[in-house]
Design a protein around this motif. Sequence first.
Motif, PDB file in Angstrom:
ATOM      1  N   VAL A  16       1.013  -1.177   0.015  1.00 27.04           N
ATOM      2  CA  VAL A  16       0.008  -0.123   0.211  1.00 27.04           C
ATOM      3  C   VAL A  16       1.002   1.137  -0.058  1.00 27.04           C
ATOM      4  N   ASP A  17       1.899   1.265   0.835  1.00 26.77           N
ATOM      5  CA  ASP A  17       3.005   2.372   0.741  1.00 26.77           C
ATOM      6  C   ASP A  17       3.381   2.552  -0.465  1.00 26.77           C
ATOM      7  N   CYS A  18       3.971   1.550  -1.147  1.00 25.48           N
ATOM      8  CA  CYS A  18       4.599   1.526  -2.399  1.00 25.48           C
ATOM      9  C   CYS A  18       3.602   1.772  -3.413  1.00 25.48           C
ATOM     10  N   ASP A  19       2.414   1.705  -3.400  1.00 27.12           N
ATOM     11  CA  ASP A  19       1.342   1.925  -4.294  1.00 27.12           C
ATOM     12  C   ASP A  19       0.841   3.524  -4.339  1.00 27.12           C
ATOM     13  N   MET A  20       0.701   4.021  -2.989  1.00 30.58           N
ATOM     14  CA  MET A  20       0.622   5.320  -2.885  1.00 30.58           C
ATOM     15  C   MET A  20       1.832   6.095  -3.413  1.00 30.58           C
ATOM     16  N   ILE A  21       3.286   6.051  -3.153  1.00 33.20           N
ATOM     17  CA  ILE A  21       4.165   6.546  -3.688  1.00 33.20           C
ATOM     18  C   ILE A  21       4.084   6.666  -5.072  1.00 33.20           C
ATOM     19  N   ALA A  22       3.855   5.178  -5.835  1.00 32.99           N
ATOM     20  CA  ALA A  22       3.730   5.341  -7.406  1.00 32.99           C
ATOM     21  C   ALA A  22       2.922   6.194  -7.950  1.00 32.99           C
ATOM     22  N   LEU A  23       1.721   6.430  -7.179  1.00 37.65           N
ATOM     23  CA  LEU A  23       0.563   7.290  -7.662  1.00 37.65           C
ATOM     24  C   LEU A  23       1.186   8.714  -7.375  1.00 37.65           C
ATOM     25  N   LEU A  24       1.563   9.130  -6.203  1.00 38.26           N
ATOM     26  CA  LEU A  24       2.093  10.325  -6.066  1.00 38.26           C
ATOM     27  C   LEU A  24       3.386  10.746  -6.913  1.00 38.26           C
ATOM     28  N   GLN A  25       4.233   9.796  -7.288  1.00 37.87           N
ATOM     29  CA  GLN A  25       5.096  10.034  -8.238  1.00 37.87           C
ATOM     30  C   GLN A  25       4.885  10.575  -9.530  1.00 37.87           C
ATOM     31  N   LYS A  26       3.673   9.962  -9.863  1.00 38.27           N
ATOM     32  CA  LYS A  26       2.788  10.583 -11.326  1.00 38.27           C
ATOM     33  C   LYS A  26       2.547  11.629 -11.270  1.00 38.27           C
ATOM     34  N   ASP A  27       1.534  11.946 -10.114  1.00 38.37           N
ATOM     35  CA  ASP A  27       0.755  13.372  -9.862  1.00 38.37           C
ATOM     36  C   ASP A  27       0.777  13.441  -8.339  1.00 38.37           C
ATOM     37  N   GLY A  28       1.768  14.329  -8.081  1.00 36.92           N
ATOM     38  CA  GLY A  28       1.994  14.863  -6.590  1.00 36.92           C
ATOM     39  C   GLY A  28       0.717  15.355  -6.146  1.00 36.92           C
ATOM     40  N   ARG A  29      -0.278  15.939  -6.859  1.00 34.20           N
ATOM     41  CA  ARG A  29      -1.624  16.707  -6.657  1.00 34.20           C
ATOM     42  C   ARG A  29      -2.783  15.984  -6.496  1.00 34.20           C
ATOM     43  N   ILE A  30      -2.423  14.501  -6.797  1.00 30.07           N
ATOM     44  CA  ILE A  30      -3.715  13.583  -6.731  1.00 30.07           C
ATOM     45  C   ILE A  30      -4.362  13.685  -5.176  1.00 30.07           C
ATOM     46  N   PRO A  31      -5.823  13.772  -5.196  1.00 27.14           N
ATOM     47  CA  PRO A  31      -6.466  13.994  -3.795  1.00 27.14           C
ATOM     48  C   PRO A  31      -6.254  12.720  -3.006  1.00 27.14           C
ATOM     49  N   ASN A  32      -6.274  12.806  -1.921  1.00 23.94           N
ATOM     50  CA  ASN A  32      -6.392  11.684  -1.057  1.00 23.94           C
ATOM     51  C   ASN A  32      -7.498  10.780  -1.213  1.00 23.94           C
TER      52      ASN A  32
END
Length: 161
Positions: A16-32
Amino acid sequence: MAKRGTNGRKKKLDHVDCDMIALLQKDGRIPNTEIAKKLGISEATVRTRLNRLIAEEYIQIVAVSNPLKLGFDIVGIIRIQVDIKKIKRITAELRKIKALWFIVQGTGGSDIYTEFVARSIDELNHMLYEKINTIDGVIRTETSLILKYIKRDYDWGTGMD
């Protein structure tokens, strides 16, 4: 890549941590809320994990800019050879120089690698000869200028993918 659990022992980052990091690396503005939806977890879980990832310095959430388009006429890399016995004090002094936005200790022909921004050649000259080269223990510097960015991607995932 470990975190401390409630019992004080280190735990590895989970998927889950790794998947969150991957999503944020693509778009740091993605809403929680969107992260939660994509990963099938609650928004509160996202918020808690995100705060921990930031606090434990696994990630930073920043806007990555192009300094050449923001008024910095000179951008580049400074390789620094130092008296290794003085490296802690040298790196502490380098950290104080705002124009050095990236500083690492490395291997190879230099002991410290930095990246910098400067508004002018005079500003670069001042940084090199009035700040960096006056630090006790700095033996030699070598500067390379960046002429154009070819690739700047930050979505490499984690070492656990």
